[in-house]
Design an enzyme around this catalytic site. Structure first.
Site: not given
Length: 307
Positions: A131, A257, A285
């Site tokens: 991320s 995601d 995610h």
């Protein structure tokens, strides 16, 4: 000796230590495995302490012949908090709309990571980021190219606003209050985490709750999360610069995601010459335990390409 299951080789785990960086910040870090093995630097994402790289995951990677380093980014865990840089909800919204400036940027976070390698006496490492950590890892690969042996970018993006966008539902969740007490924080973390979690690889509520309590106890602060968010929302488009990356690169992204749309992973793979893209059906995610071996295999294979 560190974590290990019955029949598995145990892994050496260091105490949590602090690196005092030239910029005055202290970064808390910990290592797994043999220091003589090839180093892997794990870079966590927005608001996440190093414990979001679970010990089990780190131990699995160490058993594959790597010296694993995890650390708390500035404003997370036990590392330095920059409370003298307040960020308001209005600041975050302005940044989301493409206006405003941040207290620090991804380049500063990448400089922190490079300084940590200096502190540890490591010239270069295989770098893995998830991320925001993937954005930091990409920035490290372009700003400190000689420090990166291979790059694995997980559920991240290039900074181009037309890709890797945030679903509006998730943005509302991220801007919602995180709770005033330790139990409130944990309960809300479990509930809000489900918005972004992998539908095909669920995490039990008790596991998510325990992780939230650990996150809170390590020194979670809402303002630190906001400063991270500002760094992400004001990041530059790295697409052109990523074209200069020559190290073996693996991009991993989930098809479900909602925080960073899968187009961000595809754009990252397209930008880096020779990069391979692994899209995982049903992954959201997060880093589900069911996929630890998949991630470790991909990291090890990418490192082998660097050799």
């Amino acid at each position: 000796m560190g974590p290990g299951q019955a029949g598995e080789e145990t892994v050496a785990v260091s105490d949590e230590l602090f690196a005092h960086l030239p910029n005055g910040l202290d970064l808390c870090h910990q290592t797994f495995g043999d220091p003589r093995d090839e180093p892997v630097l794990l870079v966590m994402g927005l608001g996440g302490p190093m414990t979001w790289w679970p010990e089990d995951f780190c131990a699995r990677l160490a058993r594959r012949g790597f010296h694993v380093i995890r650390f708390d980014n500035r404003d997370t865990g036990r590392s330095t908090k920059l409370r003298h840089h307040p960020v308001t909800r209005a600041d975050v919204i302005k940044a989301y709309l493409g206006r405003g400036t941040a207290p620090y940027g991804l380049d500063d976070l990448a400089d922190d990571a490079a300084a940590l390698l200096d502190h540890l006496g490591i010239e270069s490492a295989h770098v893995v980021g998830v991320s925001m950590g993937g954005m930091i890892a990409q920035t490290l690969a372009v700003d400190h190219a000689d420090r990166v042996r291979s790059l694995t970018s997980i559920m991240s993006t290039t900074g181009r606003r037309r890709v890797g966008w945030i679903h509006p539902l998730v943005m509302r969740t991220m801007l919602a209050p995180a709770g005033r007490t330790r139990p409130e924080y944990a309960e809300l973390s479990v509930r809000n985490g489900k918005v972004m979690a992998s539908p095909a690889f669920p995490t039990p509520d008790d596991v998510a709750y325990a992780r939230a309590l650990e996150t809170y106890d390590r020194g979670w602060i809402a303002s630190g999360v906001s400063r991270h968010m500002m760094a992400v929302l004001t990041q530059p488009d790295r697409t052109e610069r990523l074209g200069a990356v020559t190290v073996p690169t693996q991009v991993i992204h989930g098809t479900k995601d909602l925080l960073v749309h899968r187009s961000g992973g595809r754009a990252t793979a397209d930008a880096i010459r020779g990069a391979t893209l692994l899209e995982i059906a049903g992954m959201g995610h997060d880093l589900p335990a069911q996929l630890y071996d998949t991630f470790v295999d991909a990291i090890a294979a990418t490192a082998a390409r660097a050799r």
